[in-house]
Design an enzyme around this catalytic site. Structure first.
Site, PDB file in Angstrom:
ATOM      1  CB  SER A  45      11.165   9.814  52.049  1.00 52.14           C
ATOM      2  OG  SER A  45      12.469  10.282  51.794  1.00 52.14           O
ATOM      3  CB  CYS A  46       6.658   8.869  54.766  1.00 51.17           C
ATOM      4  SG  CYS A  46       7.678   7.388  55.012  1.00 51.17           S
ATOM      5  CB  THR A  47       5.826  14.189  54.429  1.00 51.54           C
ATOM      6  OG1 THR A  47       5.744  13.760  55.799  1.00 51.54           O
ATOM      7  CG2 THR A  47       4.970  15.419  54.218  1.00 51.54           C
TER       8      THR A  47
END
Length: 155
Positions: A45-47
């Site tokens: 998700s952060c990517t």
């Protein structure tokens, strides 16, 4: 501890950044700042979130805004993350979590019934006057960068 509301002064920060040097809120004075908090470099998700903001960076710049991602990862890890995914957004390293805690985002989380402390994914839009113009808490990544861009354009 009280949470923030729209109109509150945004807490100042000066943190190490990817590529060396530092990032501060004061350095962006007079411009809208999109400050997005995320738990960890190089997770799914952060990517996706970093890629979305990077893809829209020219549009944010056209609207006069600065985009800063902030996590507790160190600057060297940010460098690897940016290089691996060709990210263009600035990334601030808050290893001691002072800024994360100042924004009330070091919270109890739960995964598979296990409770732990971690960074709540959130975004703050800070206006040209240094006041919080909009807050997104418990962000869902899909479509988020586009929503933030629309809010920047509406300032």
């Amino acid at each position: 501890m009280a949470d923030f509301d729209v109109g509150d002064l945004a807490p100042q920060f000066d943190l190490p950044r990817d590529g060396g040097g530092s990032l501060s809120l004061a350095a962006s004075s007079g411009k809208p700042v999109v400050l997005y908090f995320y738990p960890q470099d190089d997770t799914t998700s952060c990517t996706q979130e970093a890629i979305s903001f990077s893809q829209l960076k020219p549009e944010f710049e056209k609207a006069g805004a600065v985009v800063i991602g902030l996590s507790p990862d160190n600057a060297k890890k940010h460098d690897k993350f940016k290089s691996k995914y060709n990210l263009t957004v600035d990334l601030a390293a808050d290893e001691e979590r002072k800024v994360i805690e100042a924004y009330h985002l070091w919270v109890e989380k739960s995964m598979y019934g296990r409770k732990y402390m971690g960074v709540e994914r959130a975004t703050f839009l800070i206006g040209r006057d240094g006041r919080i113009a909009r807050i997104w808490r418990k962000v869902r990544v899909k479509g988020h960068a586009e929503d933030v861009l629309e809010a920047v354009r509406a300032l």
